[in-house]
Motif scaffolding. Structure first.
Motif, PDB file in Angstrom:
ATOM      1  N   GLU A 103       0.860  -1.185   0.000  1.00 44.48           N
ATOM      2  CA  GLU A 103       0.000   0.000   0.000  1.00 44.48           C
ATOM      3  C   GLU A 103       0.895   1.232   0.000  1.00 44.48           C
ATOM      4  O   GLU A 103       1.898   1.286   0.716  1.00 44.48           O
ATOM      5  CB  GLU A 103      -0.900   0.019   1.236  1.00 44.48           C
ATOM      6  CG  GLU A 103      -1.770   1.256   1.370  1.00 44.48           C
ATOM      7  CD  GLU A 103      -2.492   1.323   2.694  1.00 44.48           C
ATOM      8  OE1 GLU A 103      -3.666   0.904   2.742  1.00 44.48           O
ATOM      9  OE2 GLU A 103      -1.879   1.777   3.688  1.00 44.48           O
ATOM     10  N   LEU A 143       1.159   7.510 -10.628  1.00 47.37           N
ATOM     11  CA  LEU A 143       1.202   6.668  -9.452  1.00 47.37           C
ATOM     12  C   LEU A 143       2.538   5.930  -9.470  1.00 47.37           C
ATOM     13  O   LEU A 143       2.849   5.229 -10.431  1.00 47.37           O
ATOM     14  CB  LEU A 143       0.044   5.668  -9.459  1.00 47.37           C
ATOM     15  CG  LEU A 143      -1.369   6.253  -9.473  1.00 47.37           C
ATOM     16  CD1 LEU A 143      -2.388   5.127  -9.467  1.00 47.37           C
ATOM     17  CD2 LEU A 143      -1.590   7.189  -8.309  1.00 47.37           C
ATOM     18  N   SER A 197      -5.914  -0.364  -6.801  1.00 46.21           N
ATOM     19  CA  SER A 197      -7.084   0.150  -6.090  1.00 46.21           C
ATOM     20  C   SER A 197      -6.725   1.504  -5.498  1.00 46.21           C
ATOM     21  O   SER A 197      -5.892   1.597  -4.592  1.00 46.21           O
ATOM     22  CB  SER A 197      -7.500  -0.826  -4.987  1.00 46.21           C
ATOM     23  OG  SER A 197      -8.540  -0.298  -4.218  1.00 46.21           O
ATOM     24  N   VAL A 198      -7.333   2.558  -6.022  1.00 48.45           N
ATOM     25  CA  VAL A 198      -6.994   3.926  -5.644  1.00 48.45           C
ATOM     26  C   VAL A 198      -8.190   4.561  -4.969  1.00 48.45           C
ATOM     27  O   VAL A 198      -9.309   4.480  -5.474  1.00 48.45           O
ATOM     28  CB  VAL A 198      -6.576   4.763  -6.880  1.00 48.45           C
ATOM     29  CG1 VAL A 198      -6.166   6.163  -6.450  1.00 48.45           C
ATOM     30  CG2 VAL A 198      -5.442   4.085  -7.618  1.00 48.45           C
ATOM     31  N   ASP A 199      -7.942   5.236  -3.826  1.00 45.15           N
ATOM     32  CA  ASP A 199      -9.003   5.977  -3.160  1.00 45.15           C
ATOM     33  C   ASP A 199      -9.317   7.229  -3.962  1.00 45.15           C
ATOM     34  O   ASP A 199      -8.461   8.109  -4.125  1.00 45.15           O
ATOM     35  CB  ASP A 199      -8.564   6.388  -1.749  1.00 45.15           C
ATOM     36  CG  ASP A 199      -8.532   5.198  -0.808  1.00 45.15           C
ATOM     37  OD1 ASP A 199      -9.030   4.139  -1.206  1.00 45.15           O
ATOM     38  OD2 ASP A 199      -8.018   5.333   0.307  1.00 45.15           O
ATOM     39  N   TYR A 231      -3.211   4.042  -2.430  1.00 46.26           N
ATOM     40  CA  TYR A 231      -3.563   2.990  -3.371  1.00 46.26           C
ATOM     41  C   TYR A 231      -2.825   1.709  -3.001  1.00 46.26           C
ATOM     42  O   TYR A 231      -1.797   1.731  -2.316  1.00 46.26           O
ATOM     43  CB  TYR A 231      -3.251   3.397  -4.820  1.00 46.26           C
ATOM     44  CG  TYR A 231      -1.869   3.951  -5.055  1.00 46.26           C
ATOM     45  CD1 TYR A 231      -0.814   3.134  -5.429  1.00 46.26           C
ATOM     46  CD2 TYR A 231      -1.627   5.321  -4.928  1.00 46.26           C
ATOM     47  CE1 TYR A 231       0.444   3.647  -5.665  1.00 46.26           C
ATOM     48  CE2 TYR A 231      -0.372   5.846  -5.153  1.00 46.26           C
ATOM     49  CZ  TYR A 231       0.658   5.010  -5.515  1.00 46.26           C
ATOM     50  OH  TYR A 231       1.915   5.522  -5.731  1.00 46.26           O
ATOM     51  N   THR A 232      -3.390   0.603  -3.433  1.00 46.25           N
ATOM     52  CA  THR A 232      -2.819  -0.709  -3.139  1.00 46.25           C
ATOM     53  C   THR A 232      -2.616  -1.470  -4.434  1.00 46.25           C
ATOM     54  O   THR A 232      -3.336  -1.263  -5.417  1.00 46.25           O
ATOM     55  CB  THR A 232      -3.743  -1.517  -2.214  1.00 46.25           C
ATOM     56  OG1 THR A 232      -5.027  -1.649  -2.838  1.00 46.25           O
ATOM     57  CG2 THR A 232      -3.907  -0.831  -0.873  1.00 46.25           C
ATOM     58  N   SER A 233      -1.648  -2.365  -4.430  1.00 41.21           N
ATOM     59  CA  SER A 233      -1.382  -3.195  -5.599  1.00 41.21           C
ATOM     60  C   SER A 233      -0.525  -4.378  -5.164  1.00 41.21           C
ATOM     61  O   SER A 233      -0.223  -4.547  -3.978  1.00 41.21           O
ATOM     62  CB  SER A 233      -0.686  -2.382  -6.699  1.00 41.21           C
ATOM     63  OG  SER A 233      -0.607  -3.135  -7.898  1.00 41.21           O
TER      64      SER A 233
END
Length: 672
Positions: free
Chosen positions: A286, A297, A308-310, A334-336
């Motif tokens: 994250e 990003l 996954s981006v806020d 964001y997470t990946s």
């Protein structure tokens, strides 16, 4: 000096002391704004506050309206001339600061005092436009307590308690209101977008650019500002694999590298995703990206498409960049999942690869002749040998430095064959140039390399000084795009540690020992730095970045936790324990005579006798004699009330009795 000031303060009249306390509160409100107010505004504010203080101490009359009105109009005109508008954040805050200070010169009634206090509260709130750090919040809390003390001071009509007592009372008022503020912060519906910003006002920090020229990375390397923080869900990759991919630079005009990437159509993005193959371990992570006017990003190489981006919808480009829809100047999370071992785009067509072979005409003739030799070697012994040969050249006689010197028109020639000193942008740019001239598709990738792990919270802090540039080379239909970092050949310690340890800076003012101590991660100074960094990160994660998504997740977790009866029972037990301790403390602190009388009144209430507010003990005794109770109970009750009246209202016989409180409690026990 301190004794003299204390004596002077003791000789002040109440009006003067109250006004000086209000001036102190106003100074605490205005002081944080001096860093961004125009210089003439700060000078005007300081002179006005000094003028008001002198008027208070000397007991002079306040200036007349015919003087204040022209001065106020001139100040508003100055605001307009400075900003060319009266609307927006900067002119608005400037006018509020001037309005507050001018209002201090126009306090003729009690109403004016509260106008000043409310203006101070409003101006205090505008501090969040400029800083939302923990230190700012603590300073604002201290200012609120002083403001509340000034407000409380004006409420007293008789004698005024000491300043310390008023500050303590203001602190208690703040603590009483704090739980409601926390409850509203946690539960009130959040809004999308930054709360403390006005359209068009937020400057944002540019950070990494989407172009690269000699010296562009050097300016970032001198900055210790945080670019982003990352947290891994489990084990983290080795330090030498922490390449955070950003803009990909494919165009070169002889001086500057620039992007050509554009967001792909969703169908093209799906097709591109099929051109990526993962192998080896994967690392979920994250990232919390700090505010800055950027569109990229920064993803660990190589991450899954579509993180996954806020509050954003990312898109892929053909160069494997990850973009958000528009340039963002707010904090993003964001997470990946990263896959260091990957195969990227192995099936590109020759006509597509042409864009990464183009070079401007008429530049760097010596480099072109050298590249011809590399091309011949490549045809004879393969791509890997050709790449290794160029990297061997970098290892011999080249210097990694922040001060490479200026380069002329043929900058690649001068760097490779003359100065041989450079930073990461020199090595990556010249390597890509040689590869393209040798017929091998190549491009420059900008981003960050490394990061410092905080042992307190486990987050990796990536700073602007970790900015880095490396190269990618397309190595055929089996291997696709492959990372090649020429800087690692010249300064391998830069990849294994950090820039600060690779190129240690000379600390000014003889503080080199302190700087070396801070770089030692086992020292007490480094541990203190890690603790402060973890605290700031927690503040950013849970206060500044408490967005709608995080609020919903937190409330869902809270609801699930409260669904557990064991937690509810524990909370009820804790609440009961706190109430019991407070009750016992209150009972002990109460006068024993009054405590016994209250207990007696509770007994009477159980017999249907409710004491009236204006009813004394002797009148109450008359009502007790009418109760249908045993005679000995009536005697004990009336005796209790008679003794209580004597103790409370000073009958001499009762005061002379040995231990009258014990006698009172004995009668209370007999009356039960």
């Amino acid at each position: 000096m301190i004794a003299r000031l204390t004596g002077m303060a003791g000789r002040l009249t109440r009006d003067k002391a109250d006004t000086l306390l209000l001036l102190l509160a106003a100074v605490m409100v205005l002081a944080p704004h001096f860093g961004h107010l125009p210089l003439w505004t700060s000078a005007t504010v300081c002179l006005t506050l000094f003028w008001r203080g002198a008027i208070t101490l000397r007991g002079s009359r306040l200036p007349p309206m015919w003087l204040l009105l022209p001065v106020s109009l001139l100040a508003m005109g100055g605001v307009y001339l400075t900003f060319r508008t009266l609307l927006g954040r900067e002119p608005g805050v400037t006018m509020l600061a001037l309005l507050l200070t001018f209002k201090l010169l126009e306090m003729h009634a009690r109403r004016d005092l509260f106008v000043v206090i409310f203006l101070s509260f409003f101006l205090l709130l505008t501090n969040f436009f400029y800083s939302q750090s923990i230190l700012t919040a603590l300073a604002m809390i201290a200012t609120i307590i002083v403001l509340l003390s000034a407000q409380i001071t004006f409420q007293f009509t008789g004698s005024v308690p000491p300043l310390a007592a008023r500050l303590k009372l203001a602190g208690r008022v703040f603590l009483i209101a704090a739980p409601l503020g926390v409850l509203l912060f946690v539960g009130f519906p959040r809004i999308q977008g930054p709360l403390w910003g006005l359209p068009g006002d937020a400057g944002g920090k540019s950070g990494m650019s989407d172009t690269m020229s000699p010296g562009s990375m050097t300016s970032l390397a001198l900055s210790e500002e945080v670019a982003f923080r990352a947290r891994f869900d489990g084990a983290a990759p080795p330090q030498e694999q922490l390449y955070w991919r950003g803009p990909v630079l494919s165009n070169y005009d002889g001086r500057t590298w620039s992007r050509i990437g554009r967001p792909l159509h969703p169908v093209a993005q799906l097709r591109l995703a099929r051109q990526l193959a993962w192998k080896g371990p994967s690392y979920p992570y994250e990232v919390t990206l700090e505010p800055g006017r950027r569109q990229f990003l920064f993803m660990l190489e190589l991450s899954d498409p579509g993180p996954s981006v806020d509050g954003g919808n990312p898109a892929y480009t053909a160069e494997l960049e990850q973009l958000v829809g528009a340039s963002s100047d707010k904090r993003m999370r964001y997470t990946s999942v990263a896959h260091p071992n990957h195969v990227a785009q192995p099936g590109l067509e020759p006509e597509v690869l042409e864009r990464w072979l183009q070079l401007p005409q008429g530049f760097n003739p010596r480099t072109l002749r050298y590249a011809a030799q590399i091309q011949a070697l490549r045809a004879e012994r393969g791509d890997d040998v050709a790449i290794a040969t160029v990297l061997d050249m970098f290892r011999k006689g080249f210097e990694y430095t922040l001060e490479p010197g200026r380069l002329g028109r043929d900058e690649i020639d001068e760097f490779l064959f003359d100065t041989r000193k450079g930073f990461c942008e020199h090595f990556s740019g010249s390597f890509v140039y040689v590869m393209r001239a040798a017929g091998l598709p190549a491009r420059v990738v900008n981003g960050y390399q490394g990061g410092e792990r905080n042992p307190v919270d486990g987050y990796y802090t990536v700073r602007q000084s970790d900015a880095h540039a490396w190269s990618e080379v397309w190595l055929g239909p089996q291997r696709g795009w492959t990372r090649v970092d020429p800087t690692a050949a010249v300064a391998p310690e830069r990849i294994r540690t950090s820039l600060a340890q690779t190129l240690p800076q000379v600390a000014p003012f003889g503080l080199q020992g302190l700087a070396d101590l801070a770089r030692d991660q086992t020292s007490w100074l480094a541990q203190m730095r890690f603790g402060i960094s973890a605290m700031n990160n927690a503040w950013n994660q849970w206060i500044l970045d408490y967005n709608p998504n995080r609020q919903q997740d937190f409330l869902r977790a809270l609801a699930a936790a409260f669904g557990d009866w064991r937690l509810l029972a524990g909370l009820a037990l804790c609440a009961g324990l706190v109430w019991w301790m407070k009750y016992r403390r209150t009972e002990r602190a109460r006068d024993p005579v009054d405590a016994a009388y209250l207990a007696f009144c509770r007994q009477l209430a159980r017999h249907g006798v409710d004491k009236a507010p204006d009813e004394g003990p002797l009148d109450l005794a008359q009502r007790v004699r009418q109760l249908k109770l045993p005679h000995e109970k009536i005697v004990a009750m009336t005796g209790f009330l008679t003794l209580y009246g004597a103790l409370k209202y000073g009958a001499p016989a009762a005061q002379r009795e040995d231990n009258p409180v014990a006698r009172l409690n004995s009668l209370l026990k007999q009356s039960r």
